[in-house]
Write a protein that holds these residues in place. Structure first.
Motif, PDB file in Angstrom:
ATOM      1  N   GLU A  49      -9.940  -4.421   1.735  1.00 50.19           N
ATOM      2  CA  GLU A  49     -10.996  -3.494   2.144  1.00 50.19           C
ATOM      3  C   GLU A  49     -10.563  -2.665   3.343  1.00 50.19           C
ATOM      4  N   GLU A  50      -9.922  -3.303   4.322  1.00 52.77           N
ATOM      5  CA  GLU A  50      -9.431  -2.582   5.502  1.00 52.77           C
ATOM      6  C   GLU A  50      -8.363  -1.567   5.126  1.00 52.77           C
ATOM      7  N   LEU A  51      -7.449  -1.946   4.230  1.00 49.64           N
ATOM      8  CA  LEU A  51      -6.395  -1.028   3.798  1.00 49.64           C
ATOM      9  C   LEU A  51      -6.978   0.142   3.025  1.00 49.64           C
ATOM     10  N   ASP A  52      -7.995  -0.115   2.222  1.00 44.31           N
ATOM     11  CA  ASP A  52      -8.651   0.941   1.457  1.00 44.31           C
ATOM     12  C   ASP A  52      -9.380   1.919   2.371  1.00 44.31           C
ATOM     13  N   ALA A  53      -9.840   1.439   3.513  1.00 45.45           N
ATOM     14  CA  ALA A  53     -10.578   2.282   4.449  1.00 45.45           C
ATOM     15  C   ALA A  53      -9.681   3.279   5.177  1.00 45.45           C
ATOM     16  N   LEU A  54      -8.367   3.060   5.152  1.00 48.30           N
ATOM     17  CA  LEU A  54      -7.455   4.006   5.790  1.00 48.30           C
ATOM     18  C   LEU A  54      -7.452   5.308   4.991  1.00 48.30           C
ATOM     19  N   GLU A  55      -7.660   6.415   5.673  1.00 53.39           N
ATOM     20  CA  GLU A  55      -7.781   7.708   4.990  1.00 53.39           C
ATOM     21  C   GLU A  55      -6.554   8.067   4.160  1.00 53.39           C
ATOM     22  N   ALA A  56      -5.376   7.715   4.648  1.00 54.40           N
ATOM     23  CA  ALA A  56      -4.144   8.106   3.953  1.00 54.40           C
ATOM     24  C   ALA A  56      -3.831   7.236   2.738  1.00 54.40           C
TER      25      ALA A  56
ATOM     26  N   VAL B 279      -2.193 -16.200   4.545  1.00 54.45           N
ATOM     27  CA  VAL B 279      -3.647 -16.096   4.436  1.00 54.45           C
ATOM     28  C   VAL B 279      -4.238 -17.470   4.167  1.00 54.45           C
ATOM     29  N   ASP B 280      -5.496 -17.644   4.614  1.00 54.29           N
ATOM     30  CA  ASP B 280      -6.154 -18.941   4.494  1.00 54.29           C
ATOM     31  C   ASP B 280      -7.140 -19.037   3.342  1.00 54.29           C
ATOM     32  N   SER B 281      -7.511 -17.886   2.749  1.00 50.61           N
ATOM     33  CA  SER B 281      -8.487 -17.927   1.661  1.00 50.61           C
ATOM     34  C   SER B 281      -8.468 -16.618   0.884  1.00 50.61           C
ATOM     35  N   ALA B 282      -9.099 -16.647  -0.277  1.00 52.59           N
ATOM     36  CA  ALA B 282      -9.216 -15.443  -1.096  1.00 52.59           C
ATOM     37  C   ALA B 282     -10.088 -14.401  -0.409  1.00 52.59           C
ATOM     38  N   SER B 283     -11.061 -14.840   0.366  1.00 47.13           N
ATOM     39  CA  SER B 283     -11.923 -13.882   1.061  1.00 47.13           C
ATOM     40  C   SER B 283     -11.147 -13.111   2.124  1.00 47.13           C
ATOM     41  N   VAL B 284     -10.135 -13.730   2.739  1.00 43.22           N
ATOM     42  CA  VAL B 284      -9.285 -13.023   3.698  1.00 43.22           C
ATOM     43  C   VAL B 284      -8.486 -11.947   2.969  1.00 43.22           C
ATOM     44  N   ILE B 285      -7.970 -12.264   1.798  1.00 41.45           N
ATOM     45  CA  ILE B 285      -7.239 -11.280   1.000  1.00 41.45           C
ATOM     46  C   ILE B 285      -8.141 -10.104   0.674  1.00 41.45           C
ATOM     47  N   SER B 286      -9.357 -10.366   0.242  1.00 39.48           N
ATOM     48  CA  SER B 286     -10.311  -9.300  -0.075  1.00 39.48           C
ATOM     49  C   SER B 286     -10.623  -8.451   1.151  1.00 39.48           C
ATOM     50  N   SER B 287     -10.798  -9.094   2.300  1.00 38.98           N
ATOM     51  CA  SER B 287     -11.102  -8.357   3.540  1.00 38.98           C
ATOM     52  C   SER B 287      -9.946  -7.444   3.938  1.00 38.98           C
ATOM     53  N   ILE B 288      -8.724  -7.929   3.780  1.00 39.71           N
ATOM     54  CA  ILE B 288      -7.560  -7.096   4.112  1.00 39.71           C
ATOM     55  C   ILE B 288      -7.489  -5.905   3.169  1.00 39.71           C
TER      56      ILE B 288
ATOM     57  N   LYS C 138      -2.481  -2.328  12.097  1.00 41.33           N
ATOM     58  CA  LYS C 138      -3.767  -2.497  12.777  1.00 41.33           C
ATOM     59  C   LYS C 138      -4.820  -3.074  11.820  1.00 41.33           C
ATOM     60  N   ALA C 139      -4.757  -2.679  10.552  1.00 40.70           N
ATOM     61  CA  ALA C 139      -5.699  -3.212   9.559  1.00 40.70           C
ATOM     62  C   ALA C 139      -5.508  -4.725   9.412  1.00 40.70           C
ATOM     63  N   PHE C 140      -4.265  -5.177   9.399  1.00 41.48           N
ATOM     64  CA  PHE C 140      -3.993  -6.613   9.306  1.00 41.48           C
ATOM     65  C   PHE C 140      -4.472  -7.341  10.553  1.00 41.48           C
ATOM     66  N   VAL C 141      -4.193  -6.772  11.712  1.00 42.54           N
ATOM     67  CA  VAL C 141      -4.595  -7.399  12.968  1.00 42.54           C
ATOM     68  C   VAL C 141      -6.114  -7.487  13.068  1.00 42.54           C
ATOM     69  N   SER C 142      -6.822  -6.484  12.557  1.00 43.28           N
ATOM     70  CA  SER C 142      -8.283  -6.500  12.641  1.00 43.28           C
ATOM     71  C   SER C 142      -8.890  -7.651  11.839  1.00 43.28           C
ATOM     72  N   VAL C 143      -8.205  -8.077  10.788  1.00 42.54           N
ATOM     73  CA  VAL C 143      -8.710  -9.186   9.970  1.00 42.54           C
ATOM     74  C   VAL C 143      -8.130 -10.526  10.433  1.00 42.54           C
ATOM     75  N   LEU C 144      -6.833 -10.552  10.705  1.00 43.16           N
ATOM     76  CA  LEU C 144      -6.143 -11.819  10.988  1.00 43.16           C
ATOM     77  C   LEU C 144      -6.080 -12.178  12.465  1.00 43.16           C
TER      78      LEU C 144
ATOM     79  N   VAL D 101       0.847  -1.187   0.000  1.00 43.37           N
ATOM     80  CA  VAL D 101       0.000   0.000   0.000  1.00 43.37           C
ATOM     81  C   VAL D 101       0.881   1.235   0.000  1.00 43.37           C
ATOM     82  N   VAL D 102       0.361   2.294  -0.585  1.00 46.95           N
ATOM     83  CA  VAL D 102       1.046   3.581  -0.577  1.00 46.95           C
ATOM     84  C   VAL D 102       0.112   4.579   0.080  1.00 46.95           C
ATOM     85  N   GLY D 103       0.655   5.313   1.042  1.00 48.08           N
ATOM     86  CA  GLY D 103      -0.151   6.303   1.748  1.00 48.08           C
ATOM     87  C   GLY D 103       0.454   7.680   1.650  1.00 48.08           C
ATOM     88  N   LYS D 104      -0.413   8.674   1.586  1.00 50.88           N
ATOM     89  CA  LYS D 104       0.044  10.064   1.606  1.00 50.88           C
ATOM     90  C   LYS D 104       0.308  10.411   3.060  1.00 50.88           C
TER      91      LYS D 104
END
Length: 122
Positions: free
Chosen positions: A110-117, A99-108, A67-73, A35-38
């Motif tokens: 989503e969490e990374l995208d939710a970060l404002e930066a 990761v254990d599944s493609a849905s875990v990858i998608s969830s992570i 924290k985004a990873f911890v919230s999912v994993l 991920v790249v953040g401003k």
């Protein structure tokens, strides 16, 4: 139907990360997220963390990514992170996790995208 076609009834469009990844990878597997953040508006910007410590914006962003990873994993997840400044305004964070599944990858993602930066993820 082809080998990579999703199961009947599953949404199959350009917004579904998990379908192709699920067909191509065997789980569990190590997967690297980037991920790249401003992290700066000007050269001297600092963000204040929740604990009141004055950390660099890059450190705060890297902490938010973890924290985004911890919230999912979960809190016992092993996250191997590499933080690389990209000029003075952006920070790239690469994280390798199991990761254990493609849905875990998608969830992570989503969490990374939710970060404002976050401005880019791949």
């Amino acid at each position: 139907m082809g080998t990579y076609d999703p199961a009947p009834g599953v949404v199959d469009d350009d917004k579904q990360t998990g379908n192709i990844i699920g067909a191509m990878l065997e789980f569990p597997t190590e997967y690297t997220f980037t991920v790249v953040g401003k992290t700066a508006i000007d050269n001297n910007q600092h963000l204040e963390t929740e604990s009141g410590d004055d950390d660099s914006a890059a450190d705060v962003y890297a902490s938010d990514v973890k924290k985004a990873f911890v919230s999912v994993l979960g809190s016992d997840a092993k996250v191997e992170m590499r933080v690389i400044p990209r000029g003075k305004k952006f920070t790239r964070v690469s994280a390798k996790v199991t990761v254990d599944s493609a849905s875990v990858i998608s969830s992570i993602y989503e969490e990374l995208d939710a970060l404002e930066a976050t401005v880019m993820k791949f």
